[in-house]
Write an enzyme that holds these catalytic residues in place. Structure first.
Site, PDB file in Angstrom:
ATOM      1  N   SER A 164       0.832  -1.210   0.000  1.00 25.57           N
ATOM      2  CA  SER A 164       0.000   0.000   0.000  1.00 25.57           C
ATOM      3  C   SER A 164       0.861   1.252   0.000  1.00 25.57           C
ATOM      4  O   SER A 164       1.985   1.249   0.517  1.00 25.57           O
ATOM      5  CB  SER A 164      -0.905   0.005   1.241  1.00 25.57           C
ATOM      6  OG  SER A 164      -1.572   1.241   1.393  1.00 25.57           O
ATOM      7  N   TYR A 200      -1.829   0.028  10.055  1.00 24.34           N
ATOM      8  CA  TYR A 200      -2.114  -0.607   8.765  1.00 24.34           C
ATOM      9  C   TYR A 200      -0.891  -0.536   7.852  1.00 24.34           C
ATOM     10  O   TYR A 200      -0.499  -1.530   7.232  1.00 24.34           O
ATOM     11  CB  TYR A 200      -3.296   0.092   8.111  1.00 24.34           C
ATOM     12  CG  TYR A 200      -3.556  -0.309   6.674  1.00 24.34           C
ATOM     13  CD1 TYR A 200      -4.154  -1.516   6.372  1.00 24.34           C
ATOM     14  CD2 TYR A 200      -3.205   0.541   5.616  1.00 24.34           C
ATOM     15  CE1 TYR A 200      -4.395  -1.893   5.053  1.00 24.34           C
ATOM     16  CE2 TYR A 200      -3.450   0.180   4.302  1.00 24.34           C
ATOM     17  CZ  TYR A 200      -4.039  -1.033   4.015  1.00 24.34           C
ATOM     18  OH  TYR A 200      -4.270  -1.393   2.716  1.00 24.34           O
TER      19      TYR A 200
END
Length: 329
Positions: A164, A200
């Site tokens: 990501s 995350y």
């Protein structure tokens, strides 16, 4: 003490490895084995499509890939997820990535794995700077380890990992909102150190680290895609996040937050077709050991580099967020 490689008995270089020197130092390149040649040879003797397992394949990113590639003769996709894949032409396996025993057999016979599975977070998402352990974080570390472990044990050649932009998200955090302007000068490429913006983001960095180990210790070609903004078909455009906010009743068109969402997406949008194309280029590649690429379209105002992906895997995106002057009618 250095560990001894049991294939040589003395900690030296295994017989199937070539030492390569260059500007980046010393690298070890393992020669392709009979197992990894099976698919290539079958293309000559009896064509066989590439067998590709997608974990989390029923979601937004997974369907972007299968919508574009599943109908092509060169691929056979299998989705492994907690629910059936919406395309009946894609084989579905309903299984939980948190259970190694449950998912391990489904990696056998696969040429490539695309790992998208992720346990939803209650806390610690991209907008949360809190450093706090939660059960979901632990589950995600387990999921990533299970996927890569299973691929190594099954002898999978190629592993495409959904990392990501949040693995380097502090570049955006510390430069926003100026970073969304068309003339802002910043380029983040594959050589930068990780700067995760959240728990995350740290999970994604962990997966990249496992991928480096899988590549260097187990001869898996590992592609870490730092995906930016891929959306469902309804919102697959640079006005997508803003329009979704309107649909949820959070703000109206023309509001400051609407304009901010548009400005950001014109930097970070990766169209579904561009994402599928990037994955396809990874599946076709046989040169990468481990590498990082940014999943973003050719947006004029992006701060993420795509030149490395162009040169290395032949990524050639078709879309540019700045070509849009408004949402689709």
């Amino acid at each position: 003490m250095e560990p001894v490689d049991t294939r040589t008995g003395d900690g030296g270089t295994p017989s199937d490895v070539t030492i390569v020197t260059g500007r980046g130092g010393i690298a070890f390149r393992r020669r392709r084995t009979a197992r990894s040649c099976d698919r290539v040879m079958s293309a000559v003797d009896e064509p066989r499509p590439m067998q590709v397992l997608i974990t989390g394949g029923a979601g937004t990113v997974g369907t972007a890939i299968t919508d574009a590639l599943a109908s092509r003769d060169g691929y056979s996709f299998t989705s492994l997820d907690l629910e059936d894949h919406p395309d009946p032409n894609v084989e579905s396996i309903v299984a939980d990535m948190r259970s190694y025993e449950e998912i391990r057999p489904h990696f056998d016979g696969m040429d490539a794995v695309i790992h998208l599975a992720h346990v939803p977070l209650k806390n610690g998402g991209p907008g949360d700077r809190t450093i706090r352990w939660t059960e979901e974080h632990g589950e995600n570390l387990h999921v990533h380890a299970n996927a890569i472990d299973a691929a190594v044990e099954a002898g999978v050649d190629s592993f495409v990992y959904a990392s990501s932009n949040h693995a380097v998200g502090m570049y955006e955090v510390t430069n926003a909102p100026e970073i969304y302007a068309p003339d802002y000068e910043l380029t983040v490429d594959h050589t930068v150190q990780p700067r995760p913006d959240s728990m995350y983001g740290n999970e994604k960095v962990y997966g990249e680290g496992l991928g480096r180990l899988a590549s260097e210790a187990h001869d898996v070609r590992f592609y870490a895609l730092r995906i930016c903004s891929v959306r469902d078909p309804e919102y697959d455009h640079p006005y997508g996040d803003a329009e979704a906010g309107v649909d949820r009743g959070e703000f109206e068109r023309g509001d400051e937050e609407y304009d901010r969402q548009v400005a950001r997406m014109k930097c970070t949008w990766q169209s579904r077709r561009d994402h599928a194309h990037m994955v396809e280029r990874c599946l076709a590649d046989e040169t990468v050991g481990f590498d990082v690429f940014y999943g973003v379209s050719a947006n004029e105002r992006r701060w993420f580099d795509i030149d490395h992906a162009r040169r290395t895997i032949g990524y050639d995106p078709r879309d540019d967020g700045d070509q849009w002057e408004g949402p689709p009618e």
